[in-house]
Design an enzyme around this catalytic site. Sequence first.
Site, short mmCIF file in Angstrom:
data_model
loop_
_atom_site.label_atom_id
_atom_site.label_comp_id
_atom_site.label_asym_id
_atom_site.label_seq_id
_atom_site.Cartn_x
_atom_site.Cartn_y
_atom_site.Cartn_z
CE1 TYR A 18 -3.84 2.33 0.58
CE2 TYR A 18 -2.47 3.28 2.31
CZ TYR A 18 -3.59 3.35 1.49
OH TYR A 18 -4.44 4.43 1.58
CB ALA A 19 3.57 2.41 2.27
#
Length: 233
Positions: free
Chosen positions: A154-155
């Site tokens: 995600y990051a």
Amino acid sequence: MNILITGANRGLGRVLVDMAAAAGHTVFAGVRNIDSVSSQLQAMKDRYASQIYIIGMDVEDEQSVRDAFYKVSEQEAYLDVLINNAGIIKGRERKIEEVDFQEFEQVLRINLMGPMMVVKHFLPLLRKSDNGVIINISSEAGSFANAYGGDYPYAISKAALNFFTAQIRNGLKDNGIKAYAVHPGWMRTDMGGASAPLSPEESAEGIMRIVNREIDLDEEHFFVDHLGRPMPM
């Protein structure tokens, strides 16, 4: 204004559709599966029949995005605002030694390549607007300054989305199209969880103020929060 919002079936996307329609805008609500429209979104469509168009658009599938472009083009000749909201989070608890790269690839495809495909195909409609705006829903998780050593898929997908936003911001400025990566805040959604401090309505209200040009943004910054405040890169 004519506004396209992806990931419109639930959470922040659905609230943005409601607020945009209530403000009198024409809204194209992109959903992954046109046969699985949520009852809440359908109720909005029934309430704002002449303003909301529900469009099937799976941002993992370029042909689906291309087909959505043709459907929107049949209704409107231009778009003023594109909000790339569709996104997923997977592998949240995995340490780097445990990262599943098939899972990683899916997150990148939806969170990064999805917005890229939507911009690629809908750009002709944005070019016809007098004040075209692209808003990519990002996250503070994609900030280099705040990297916390977790949420790898995600990051990293959001950090890449921020960079893509910088690219199109510079690449399209001569066309008068602006682009922003917006951190919506930690919200009480399926993704954010019940303990988040912010409601989707609070976040959407700020984002709609950006859409409506009610917030005087510092043009030196393209990564901002839902209130238009600069976020650290």
